[in-house]
Design a protein around this motif. Structure first.
Motif, PDB file in Angstrom:
ATOM      1  N   CYS A   1      -5.234  -8.353  -0.637  1.00 54.02           N
ATOM      2  CA  CYS A   1      -4.328  -7.211  -0.829  1.00 54.02           C
ATOM      3  C   CYS A   1      -3.667  -7.214  -2.215  1.00 54.02           C
ATOM      4  O   CYS A   1      -3.403  -6.154  -2.785  1.00 54.02           O
ATOM      5  CB  CYS A   1      -3.247  -7.203   0.250  1.00 54.02           C
ATOM      6  SG  CYS A   1      -3.905  -7.164   1.940  1.00 54.02           S
TER       7      CYS A   1
ATOM      8  N   HIS B   1      -2.290  -4.376  -4.909  1.00 49.98           N
ATOM      9  CA  HIS B   1      -0.844  -4.183  -4.744  1.00 49.98           C
ATOM     10  C   HIS B   1      -0.069  -5.334  -5.359  1.00 49.98           C
ATOM     11  O   HIS B   1      -0.521  -6.477  -5.312  1.00 49.98           O
ATOM     12  CB  HIS B   1      -0.476  -4.145  -3.253  1.00 49.98           C
ATOM     13  CG  HIS B   1      -1.115  -3.038  -2.488  1.00 49.98           C
ATOM     14  ND1 HIS B   1      -0.603  -1.762  -2.469  1.00 49.98           N
ATOM     15  CD2 HIS B   1      -2.219  -3.015  -1.696  1.00 49.98           C
ATOM     16  CE1 HIS B   1      -1.362  -0.999  -1.703  1.00 49.98           C
ATOM     17  NE2 HIS B   1      -2.361  -1.731  -1.230  1.00 49.98           N
TER      18      HIS B   1
ATOM     19  N   GLY C   1      -2.768   0.233  -6.006  1.00 52.58           N
ATOM     20  CA  GLY C   1      -1.952   0.801  -4.930  1.00 52.58           C
ATOM     21  C   GLY C   1      -0.478   0.635  -5.233  1.00 52.58           C
ATOM     22  O   GLY C   1      -0.099  -0.009  -6.214  1.00 52.58           O
TER      23      GLY C   1
ATOM     24  N   LEU D   1       4.402  -3.214  -2.793  1.00 51.61           N
ATOM     25  CA  LEU D   1       4.766  -3.315  -1.386  1.00 51.61           C
ATOM     26  C   LEU D   1       6.162  -3.888  -1.161  1.00 51.61           C
ATOM     27  O   LEU D   1       6.605  -3.986  -0.018  1.00 51.61           O
ATOM     28  CB  LEU D   1       3.707  -4.118  -0.631  1.00 51.61           C
ATOM     29  CG  LEU D   1       2.325  -3.468  -0.629  1.00 51.61           C
ATOM     30  CD1 LEU D   1       1.330  -4.315   0.153  1.00 51.61           C
ATOM     31  CD2 LEU D   1       2.372  -2.054  -0.080  1.00 51.61           C
TER      32      LEU D   1
END
Length: 137
Positions: free
Chosen positions: A60, A64, A77, A80
């Protein structure tokens, strides 16, 4: 008592007080962290620590930026950090544990135009990842 001895004693007492205060602050932070992780686990049915591992396993961090995850500094992205406080997941789903799990398992099914790929995340791993993400306040 000499002035030098008095200064040394004062300095040692000050240092001990600073260490005690730091220890108390660290204990309070750990207690808050534990409570946050417990709430996230209760909310999602997952394990935040297993979720951190799953975030690494699925890569991930390549897309991110994720606070507290080594080398998770992706720019594809959204970051987070603070996802637990957001109203929407991916701009289309209300931020609930079930919706976050749905998004993690099938982003293309939720939004065919998303850049997030489907990674064949298992139900259990999605719950663990959701638990971890809900610790990111």
């Amino acid at each position: 008592m000499s002035a030098a001895l008095s200064l040394r004693t004062t300095a040692m007492v000050s240092a001990l007080l600073a260490l005690s205060t730091a220890g108390i602050a660290a204990y309070a932070w750990e207690d808050q962290r534990w409570e946050l992780e417990r709430r996230a686990a209760d909310l999602t049915g997952g394990s935040p620590s297993a979720g951190r591992e799953a975030v690494l396993h699925y890569g991930c961090g390549s897309c991110h930026s994720i606070p507290g995850v080594h080398r998770a500094n992706g720019l594809v992205g959204p970051p987070l950090g603070g996802i637990a406080n957001r109203v929407y997941v991916a701009g289309v789903l209300q931020n609930t544990p079930d919706n976050l799990v749905l998004w993690l398992r099938d982003p293309q099914g939720v939004d065919p135009k998303t850049a997030m790929p489907s990674l064949d995340v298992s139900e259990d791993d999605a719950r663990h990842i959701a638990a971890f993400l809900y610790t990111l306040k």
